[in-house]
Enzyme design. Structure first.
Site, PDB file in Angstrom:
ATOM      1  N   GLY A 284       0.819  -1.219   0.000  1.00  0.00           N
ATOM      2  CA  GLY A 284       0.000   0.000   0.000  1.00  0.00           C
ATOM      3  C   GLY A 284       0.848   1.262   0.000  1.00  0.00           C
ATOM      4  N   ALA A 285       1.813   1.320   0.896  1.00  0.00           N
ATOM      5  CA  ALA A 285       2.648   2.512   1.005  1.00  0.00           C
ATOM      6  C   ALA A 285       3.806   2.215   1.938  1.00  0.00           C
ATOM      7  CB  ALA A 285       1.847   3.692   1.548  1.00  0.00           C
ATOM      8  N   HIS A 320      -1.673   6.234   8.500  1.00  0.00           N
ATOM      9  CA  HIS A 320      -0.813   5.133   8.940  1.00  0.00           C
ATOM     10  C   HIS A 320       0.662   5.473   8.699  1.00  0.00           C
ATOM     11  CE1 HIS A 320       0.029   0.766   9.576  1.00  0.00           C
ATOM     12  NE2 HIS A 320       1.040   1.030   8.762  1.00  0.00           N
ATOM     13  N   GLU A 321       0.984   5.878   7.483  1.00  0.00           N
ATOM     14  CA  GLU A 321       2.394   6.158   7.170  1.00  0.00           C
ATOM     15  C   GLU A 321       2.888   7.359   7.964  1.00  0.00           C
ATOM     16  OE1 GLU A 321       3.604   3.704   5.738  1.00  0.00           O
ATOM     17  OE2 GLU A 321       1.699   2.923   4.977  1.00  0.00           O
TER      18      GLU A 321
END
Ligand code: PHE
Ligand code: ZN
Length: 884
Positions: A284-285, A320-321
């Site tokens: 995702g990242a 999140h990141e």
């Protein structure tokens, strides 16, 4: 009841000693073998001479003996698919080195040295997308977990922390933008149309957080003022033309930054925050310090091309990141066994953030649905592992729902037991105590004990034991007391035949049948194999609401009547518990129906009870539409299969569809009204409009099962009139499951309308692959030959094959064709991108829990994979564990 409680050692691991020893495998890495690295690497200087087909790297490492490790007269530097072009030690060319497998070994006699190594790589040939790779003409890195060693030789482990200075140069026209971690120190033009940039990251970090990007990108730029008044420049870098779809990501970033200050006291620590979107990405990242790299899927969103679910996904992943900057970067992991230290905690943080940004109960229900759909099956199958695994062969196979989502649940339980304020004291202490370190899960737990005032001695079992605990529940009434009898069973999992009882915090409420009220919620913590809890001044047998808010990640097996479930479905004031009662009602009915033991009359009774519960949901004015939409979702086929020892996917599919049809026929006019009422709400991004879109498509899904002709017409008009992707995709999804000219026309229109937008074309593939159309498998085969299909782009591969592998209908075709197609895909993809290939193994790994005919066909495909020559270690590990 008096049941001996099995004491837990502080490590919670004593029972593992009984497990059968694993056969000796030198490639297996064990948590207990951790040793600190003999060398410190305080500073790293990297020089990149960039080219898509040839990039040359010179790395200069300062190294010094680590006083806290065993001394060594050599240094081992990891490599993967690279060769040293030249090596210097303290400025002198060294020929005194050798390779051990892909690692480089250098003798070092002194206490401190400078090592210089040159390597060269071809990013355009890097289809694994690990290390430095080319994507759409740009260059980009991915280093977690072990990608840095594909760029240069290095101690590629998370406990070696260094400050990085990065210089890069390359053709200015091709790579006008040059980015790395930290701050831009200097830049300028070079010879022959080249230019260069020099970056410096003042925060020591492990190699997995290194990042570099070079390409022709444009930025959406903004700024954020932190709580101490520092201004941070924010940039979201995308390909030209995509910048007008970055607004939601930018707003989400700013909201995340503010929320983390307010909720966890965490402030950002650089003056620059860059995000880059790439279309070729395995995950995702990625949270690289100051330079996050994102899959375009989690950056680009506008109403025309992204659904409400996509918008929520962008918000959650951006958060999140960002949150990793503290839980992951400032405090990182000592070794990869501690992965849940950063991931479980960060998932919890992003869940709490999204709960605060939108509807708390709806977000909770969605998170539990993900846990049950993805993590429960993992925990009950051959790949089960504790949130802190004890061994692995390929770490990339351990980026799992267990480490991420169950990891988040485990920390959420600490929060439930401590309460919000004490939990915050615990996290404050953790951040304070371990800032700048590579820490362990044990460090986190200890900080929680010291800061939040919890005793987590027995609780540590949640880190060491795999398997979803099953909680048996019985309620009894005697005199003026209610007695709650609880027992727990933690099932055996691979390598862990015997389990000790764990602490299970359960939020409960006792409802009085007459008044429909309760005297307040209580927290009951089951710590033994069996335990009874008594409640005074209760005049009659109450209706028990248990595991409210899903306070523990367990399955509840309760003796409860259909009437009591109907009561809770209508009266429970905990929205999650209300949802749960409705789900239980449906699950118990479908389990009985699938087993074939339900007589016609009983079946009709069950359908009527469920229908009347759904009728109340449809009529209840106190519900907002978002919540109504959640309550209307039937338990998934995967989750239903999970509740059965051995599942027959075809029976589950047909019974579930039959129930949906029965509900829809009984409530047809209600669903038609709902579809109309919701259809009249104008487009907006507020909760009411989002809720309307959600129930609108829910209504279509039911109508399709009850009256396909009406549904087809309604779906077509919803499709045609759609002014947003949520409505359009919802209508197309329903049409995909039906036959008829509307299906064909809508698919053609959708493709033509969005041709050239890869993220939307991914939807076009996925909708067809996951559809309930009888010919879905044939459609998948045809789509694999479509001009837009490629094995080189992970999003596209997933859009076709993940959609199919997790759609029980097509995957479980009776003749095994679905299994064969997934095995074929794994074989074709493995040489290109082993990380993505190995992620297709778990669906086949479910074979032991499937009825015998299909089970044999699944196993046959796993055996075929196991016998294939040259399988990657990623895929091999998953296949052998699945068979073992
Ligand atoms: N660390 C990333 C995240 O959870 C996930 C990731 C793992 C990305 C490995 C790429 C490679 O945010
Ligand atoms: Zn993460």
């Amino acid at each position: 009841m008096d049941i001996a409680r099995t004491p837990a050692t502080p490590d919670g691991n004593q029972h593992l000693a009984d497990a059968a020893p694993e056969p000796h495998d030198p490639a297996t890495i064990r948590r207990e073998d951790y040793r600190p690295y003999p060398w410190l690497v305080p500073d790293v200087a990297l020089d990149f001479d960039l080219g898509l087909e040839a990039t040359r790297i010179t790395a200069r490492l300062t190294v010094a003996r680590n006083a806290e490790a065993d001394a060594s007269d050599t240094i081992r530097l990891n490599g993967d698919d690279i060769e040293p072009l030249s090596i210097k030690v303290d400025g002198e060319v060294s020929n005194d080195w050798h390779m051990d497998g892909s690692d480089l070994i250098l003798p070092l006699s002194g206490d401190a040295h400078e090592i210089e190594i040159a390597t060269a790589i071809d990013p355009s040939a890097n289809t694994k997308l690990m290390g430095l790779f080319a994507s759409n003409g740009m260059l980009c890195t991915q280093c977690e977990a072990e990608g840095f060693r594909r760029i240069t030789f290095f101690p590629d482990r998370p406990d070696v922390l260094s400050t990085y200075r990065v210089r890069m140069s390359g053709p200015k026209a091709q790579f006008p933008v040059l980015l790395s971690n930290g701050n831009l120190e200097a830049q300028g033009d070079g010879e022959e149309g080249t230019h260069w940039a020099q970056w410096h990251d003042p925060w020591p970090k492990p190699s997995y957080l290194f990042a570099l990007v070079a390409g022709d990108l444009v930025a959406n730029s903004d700024s954020f003022t932190t709580m101490s008044g520092r201004e941070v420049a924010l940039n979201i870098w995308v390909r030209e033309g995509d910048e007008n779809r970055t607004g939601h990501a930018m707003e989400s970033l700013k909201r995340s930054m503010r929320w983390d200050e307010q909720t966890f006291g965490r402030e950002y620590d650089l003056n620059l925050y860059n995000i880059v979107a790439v279309s070729d990405f395995n995950m995702g990242a990625m949270e690289n310090k100051g330079l996050n790299v994102f899959n375009t899927k989690y950056v680009l969103a506008d109403a025309e091309t992204a659904t409400d679910g996509d918008f929520d996904g962008v918000e959650g992943v951006i958060a999140h990141e960002y949150f990793h900057n503290w839980s992951g970067n400032r405090i990182t992991c000592r070794d990869w066994f501690q992965l849940s230290l950063k991931e479980g905690f960060t998932v919890l943080r992003d869940q709490l953030f999204s709960q605060d940004m939108g509807s708390e109960p709806v977000k909770r229900i969605e998170d539990v649905r993900i846990l049950r759909g993805a993590q429960f099956p993992e925990d009950s199958g051959p790949l089960a592992h504790p949130i802190r695994p004890d061994s692995y062969r390929e770490i990339s196979n351990f980026y799992t729902a267990t480490v991420y989502n169950k990891g988040a649940e485990v920390i959420r339980m600490m929060r439930t037991m401590a309460g919000g304020d004490a939990f915050r004291k615990g996290t404050d202490l953790y951040f304070d105590r371990h800032d700048g370190e590579a820490a362990t899960c044990e460090d986190f737990v200890t900080a929680m004990e010291d800061g939040a005032g919890l005793d987590l001695t027995q609780f540590r079992l949640w880190y060491s034991q795999a398997g979803t605990p099953k909680i048996g529940v019985r309620m009894e009434h005697r005199g003026d007391r209610a007695i709650l009898h609880l027992k727990q069973d933690v099932p055996p999992t691979p390598g862990q035949p015997d389990k000790a009882p764990m602490p299970i915090p359960l939020r409960i409420a006792l409802f009085d049948r007459e008044s429909g009220q309760h005297d307040g919620e209580q927290l009951v913590t089951l710590t033994k194999a069996q335990e009874s809890f008594s409640f005074d001044s209760i005049s009659s047998l109450p209706v028990l609401s248990i595991n409210r808010g899903f306070s523990a990640p367990v399955t509840i097996e309760r003796e409860i009547s259909q009437d009591d479930l109907v009561f809770l479905a209508a009266h429970d004031d905990d929205p999650f518990a209300r949802y749960e009662a409705l789900q239980d009602l449906v699950v118990s009915h479908l389990k009985a129906a699938v087993s074939g033991q339900l007589e016609e009359a009983a079946k009709r009774d069950g359908e009527e009870a469920i229908t009347s519960a759904f009728a109340s949901v449809l009529a209840d004015d106190s519900l907002d539409e978002l919540m109504r939409g959640e309550l209307l979702v039937l338990p998934s086929e995967t989750y239903l299969a999970e509740t059965m020892l051995v599942a027959d996917p075809a029976a589950i599919h047909s019974e579930r569809q039959a129930l949906r049809g029965a509900i829809a026929r009984a409530l047809e006019s209600e669903f038609l009204n709902l579809h109309e009422r919701a259809g009249a709400v104008p487009f907006g991004m507020d909760a009411a409009a989002k809720g309307a879109r959600k129930v609108k498509t829910q209504a279509l899904i039911y109508l399709a099962a009850g009256n396909p002709d009406v549904a087809r017409r309604r779906a077509w008009s919803q499709y045609e009139q759609a002014d947003n992707m949520t409505d359009r995709q919802g209508a197309l999804m329903v049409l995909c499951g039906l036959s008829g000219i509307e299906r064909t026309n809508a698919l053609i229109d959708f493709y033509n309308r969005f041709q050239g937008n890869p993220l939307v074309i991914d939807k076009w593939f996925a909708l067809q692959a996951s559809s309930m159309h009888p010919a879905a498998l044939e459609h998948v085969k045809a789509l694999a030959d479509h001009q837009d299909f490629t094995l080189k782009n992970p999003n596209r591969v997933r859009s076709l094959y993940m959609a199919m592998a997790y759609s029980p209908h097509a995957f479980h075709a009776a003749d095994g064709e679905g299994y064969r197609m997934i095995a074929d895909l794994i074989l074709a993809l493995d040489p290109i991108n082993p990380q993505t290939a190995s992620r297709f193994v778990p669906p086949l790994g479910r074979w032991r829990r499937i009825e015998p005919k299909r089970s044999a066909l699944m196993k046959e495909q796993l055996e075929r994979l196991a016998a294939a020559p040259g399988l990657s270690s990623d895929t091999h590990e998953q296949v052998s564990r699945s068979l073992g």
